[in-house]
Design a protein around this motif. Structure first.
Motif, short mmCIF file in Angstrom:
data_model
loop_
_atom_site.label_atom_id
_atom_site.label_comp_id
_atom_site.label_asym_id
_atom_site.label_seq_id
_atom_site.Cartn_x
_atom_site.Cartn_y
_atom_site.Cartn_z
N MET B 1 0.77 -1.18 -0.13
CA MET B 1 -0.16 -0.12 0.28
C MET B 1 0.78 1.15 0.08
SD MET B 1 -3.25 0.73 2.43
CE MET B 1 -2.64 0.64 3.86
N THR B 2 1.37 1.73 -1.03
CA THR B 2 1.98 3.03 -1.25
C THR B 2 1.62 3.64 -2.37
OG1 THR B 2 4.35 3.61 -2.12
CG2 THR B 2 3.86 1.32 -2.39
N ALA B 3 1.81 5.12 -2.31
CA ALA B 3 1.39 5.78 -3.55
C ALA B 3 2.53 6.29 -4.48
CB ALA B 3 0.62 7.03 -2.88
N SER B 4 3.71 5.82 -4.06
CA SER B 4 4.75 6.29 -5.03
C SER B 4 5.37 4.93 -5.78
CB SER B 4 5.96 6.90 -4.19
OG SER B 4 6.35 5.96 -3.24
N ARG B 193 -9.50 7.97 -17.48
CA ARG B 193 -8.57 7.97 -16.21
C ARG B 193 -7.34 8.65 -16.62
NH1 ARG B 193 -8.43 3.63 -12.93
NH2 ARG B 193 -6.25 3.17 -13.37
N HIS B 223 5.35 14.17 -14.38
CA HIS B 223 4.91 13.72 -13.25
C HIS B 223 3.70 13.83 -12.86
CE1 HIS B 223 9.22 12.19 -11.85
NE2 HIS B 223 9.72 13.50 -12.71
N THR B 228 -2.29 6.46 -12.75
CA THR B 228 -2.63 6.19 -11.24
C THR B 228 -3.00 4.55 -11.46
OG1 THR B 228 -3.62 8.47 -10.71
CG2 THR B 228 -4.22 6.45 -9.29
N PRO B 229 -2.40 3.74 -10.62
CA PRO B 229 -2.79 2.16 -10.81
C PRO B 229 -3.97 1.92 -10.20
CG PRO B 229 -0.44 2.76 -9.90
CD PRO B 229 -1.18 4.17 -9.69
N GLY B 230 -4.68 1.28 -10.92
CA GLY B 230 -6.27 0.93 -10.39
C GLY B 230 -6.88 0.00 -11.47
N GLN B 231 -8.12 -0.40 -11.09
CA GLN B 231 -8.81 -1.37 -11.88
C GLN B 231 -9.43 -0.61 -13.16
OE1 GLN B 231 -11.48 -3.65 -9.37
NE2 GLN B 231 -9.61 -3.57 -7.90
N ARG B 233 -12.34 0.72 -15.63
CA ARG B 233 -13.65 1.16 -15.21
C ARG B 233 -14.74 -0.11 -15.72
NH1 ARG B 233 -13.76 6.77 -17.77
NH2 ARG B 233 -12.98 5.92 -19.59
N PRO C 139 -12.02 8.56 -11.37
CA PRO C 139 -10.87 7.54 -11.66
C PRO C 139 -9.79 8.04 -11.95
CG PRO C 139 -12.47 7.47 -13.33
CD PRO C 139 -13.04 8.51 -12.43
N GLY C 140 -8.59 7.72 -11.97
CA GLY C 140 -7.33 8.41 -12.41
C GLY C 140 -6.76 9.19 -11.37
N GLU C 145 -5.78 5.69 -6.12
CA GLU C 145 -5.10 4.41 -6.26
C GLU C 145 -5.51 3.06 -5.79
OE1 GLU C 145 -0.84 5.32 -6.31
OE2 GLU C 145 -0.25 3.85 -5.99
N GLY C 146 -5.47 2.17 -6.56
CA GLY C 146 -5.73 0.77 -6.04
C GLY C 146 -7.15 0.57 -5.82
N LEU C 147 -8.02 1.31 -6.11
CA LEU C 147 -9.57 1.12 -5.84
C LEU C 147 -10.22 0.57 -6.93
CD1 LEU C 147 -10.49 4.33 -3.84
CD2 LEU C 147 -9.88 2.03 -2.64
N ASP C 149 -14.11 0.24 -8.76
CA ASP C 149 -15.41 1.01 -9.06
C ASP C 149 -15.95 1.97 -7.63
OD1 ASP C 149 -15.96 1.04 -11.83
OD2 ASP C 149 -17.63 -0.02 -11.67
N ASN C 220 -3.46 7.19 0.64
CA ASN C 220 -3.40 7.92 -0.71
C ASN C 220 -3.41 9.33 -0.53
OD1 ASN C 220 -3.17 5.42 -2.14
ND2 ASN C 220 -5.30 5.32 -2.68
N HIS C 223 -0.30 11.39 0.46
CA HIS C 223 0.37 11.50 -0.42
C HIS C 223 0.04 12.72 -1.20
CE1 HIS C 223 3.45 8.32 0.05
NE2 HIS C 223 2.29 7.55 0.60
#
Lengths: 245, 245, 245, 245
Positions: B1-4, B193, B223, B228-231, B233, C139-140, C145-147, C149, C220, C223
């Motif tokens: 669980m990190t945001a970097s 996204r 930067h 942003t990593p995520g699932q 939509r 989203p984005g 991050e990591g979530l 829907d 998140n 950060h």
């Protein structure tokens, strides 16, 4: 020097008008078409109204019609692809030049709305008798005139997030649905000199456009989206301020 | 669980690369092309960089290249019309899916930017040796990292309002020009996204991309625009929450 | 010239810490206080964390503590009025100067949040076992991050619209509650150089801060709210550009 | 069901009215006070206008006056500290309840504006004969009715960025000044049910409020800021939708 106008706003109500001709379920609520119902309550509110539909020549949206339209309302669903790109371009230019546009319900997937938004405008949906509560999150906004905290529609098609639109400039309503979803149901944008209002409710098999609160919001939306008199925008090569260098 | 993230951001620097091959004036500042200059300072800032240009096959933007690009920068001017609609659609989908996009200077008229904005992106302009001052109006925004109140470019092409874009989600810079104009020079958007940053400076006949502040802003922009990593939509027909009715 | 930092972010977790000392129901979930739980998962996420509470001298928020705080998180409920105006002013100045602020749940009524918002921050509420679903509408955005829907909290206090806040600069989450309400549950603002994130969940009699998704969002948020290095803002009487007139 | 009103908007023009009584330079342009000039052109535009000044009992802003005011305009400069906190609170509540507020020029530092914004509202300034050009960046917005691309004020006090305000909900004008600065000169906000418009021009030693474009913008601003009829907002403990669980 006045900011109000005494002449009537001219509204063109556009409807795909396909469901109504083939489905008894839809005819039950909108025997003459959704456009006639919408035109009816807009006319009663003192607006100058005409209608246009997909299967008319040029979809009823000739240059002349658009040039004499202050605000255009748009309902479409099963035949978005049948709207010609040429007419979409024509509507697009009029919006950028100041014509208001009210996009209703399944119009979220129309060519004109997607072109103006720059996104897919996709969403979640379900037809299963959800109740919808539309909460006002921008009290004081002209589109909420006469409303309380929220209003309800006893049964509606569900639309759920994520709704793939740009962040609204003003988010006016958020819907709650029985089945667990929320939706940004009233969203205001400007593109060029034109104002755009997306309003969610309006499934064709339900009597939504007979709901007094829904009618009130659409009337308010038309007033909000009215063009602002002013000079055309100027682009291109331009000289420097005299004596500036 | 990190945001970097510890892995390097992967940047693709796209350039039309036409002016540089025909104009000595442009070659003087960008002998290997604008893309090489931009790629140079991005690489020095620790980013993983490659380039792509219009006249490569598929404009250098194959699906594979885009799929391994975190942020795409875009410079174009005289040949926007030569960019194929198919490639534009490919870039568009990647942006909606999370790839960052930095649109530079005359890229305002690119197909991809206009498609994402939903407007003409037209503006006023003048080539006559204006000085440009870019004022920070969003101090604290990551794109302003390391800047003071404003920075200057001794000579630049003027771009002036009205700039036909949707209201920026965040307006970062406003430019002042000697000849009497202002311009919204740093504008952030999200579409789907993906994050989009439009940054104004960069006329091809001037050494703008050698300016340290301009370089700093582009590095910061990359930067900021990182995915942003995520699932992915989810859209479409969806069941109700169990037991909700 | 880099937009990332290798040093740890320094977080101060502020808690009113009154409920926990008087209510067994609250102690059950937060035996050492809500602040210890929050500090715990922030520390595990690699942040440098300390805590501060209302009944410490200067509420634990000395100038020295604030000057060495990158992001402050705030939970309060029954004793907002006991927070001294002097300390509120001190926190306020640090936020405008760049310190991030994460306001949690009933912190919506804290002096510092109301001062920064310029509104009453009032809302509707109900303690009756509603389920809460937090839908991602941005989203984005780094805070998502990591979530997926949406995420759910099986039981929470309900907060409902209208929430009397200024329009968020970015609306990240909208909550759905069983009983018929919606709420703007994740809202981003900037004030001066500082970033502010309001995040709704966290009723003291429920185990909300043990929920992994809630923890992820707060990590998140920290950060996202981190200060951006840059020069202090300059105000006051200022000379004209040389040779400008 | 109508979105327009036939009754006149009721405007109260508030002025500090101190400079005018002590400075011949100010009297030259505003012999009866700035408020009389503003009230004059608002009245000619068909609005129902009265004035109020700092040294009247309760600053002329009794509860009765505020309750019968649709839009309040505010000019102050040298005596912001003399405005009582009690009256500021009274105005504040009326704004949240729907009264429009037009804040003019040095009113940026008024207690009421800073309270509504949540920031210091500080800025750069210079009194040295700059020319000001106000560029329209929101064409189509009602406040720009009747304007072209920009309008000019031959001589004005300079206000420059960074202006410490929250991001405007709508940015209407950006000013250019001869000496090298830009400024967000027309900024719209909502707080509660109330609409707020900050408009920059209006230095007391210059004839700015006799400028026809400046007058037009203030008239347009009053119309835009008019209250929207609707029910008061509801807060507090609230029952669940019947049958929802």
């Amino acid at each position: 020097m006045t900011a109000s106008s005494s002449t009537k706003l001219r509204v063109t109500v556009w409807n795909e008008f396909r469901h109504e001709r083939h489905s008894e379920e839809v005819q039950k609520h909108y025997p003459e078409g959704i456009h006639k119902t919408i035109a009816g309550f807009l006319g009663e509110a003192g607006l100058e109204v005409r209608t246009a539909t997909l299967d008319e020549p040029e979809h009823g949206l000739t240059q002349e019609v658009l040039d004499s339209t202050d605000v255009l309302t748009w309902w479409g669903h099963m035949a978005h692809g049948d709207v010609s790109d040429e007419i979409v371009e024509r509507v697009y230019k009029r919006v950028l030049d100041g014509m208001g546009l009210i996009v209703l319900h399944s119009g979220h997937f129309s060519k004109i709305f997607r072109k103006l938004m720059g996104t897919t405008c996709d969403l979640k949906w379900r037809e299963s008798g959800d109740r919808e509560r539309l909460w006002v999150v921008a009290p004081g906004h002209p589109i909420t005139e006469g409303l309380g905290d929220y209003f309800e529609i006893e049964e509606e098609e569900m639309y759920g997030e994520h709704f793939d639109i740009p962040t609204p400039e003003t988010l006016v309503f958020i819907s709650w649905f029985t089945g667990g979803e929320v939706f940004r149901s009233g969203a205001c944008y400007t593109r060029g000199r034109g104002k755009i209002f997306y309003f969610r409710p309006g499934h064709e098999t339900l009597p939504t456009y007979h709901n007094k609160d829904v009618q009130r919001v659409i009337v308010n939306g038309v007033h909000w989206a009215a063009p602002t008199p002013g000079q055309p925008r100027v682009f291109g090569n331009t000289p420097a301020l005299e004596g500036s260098k």
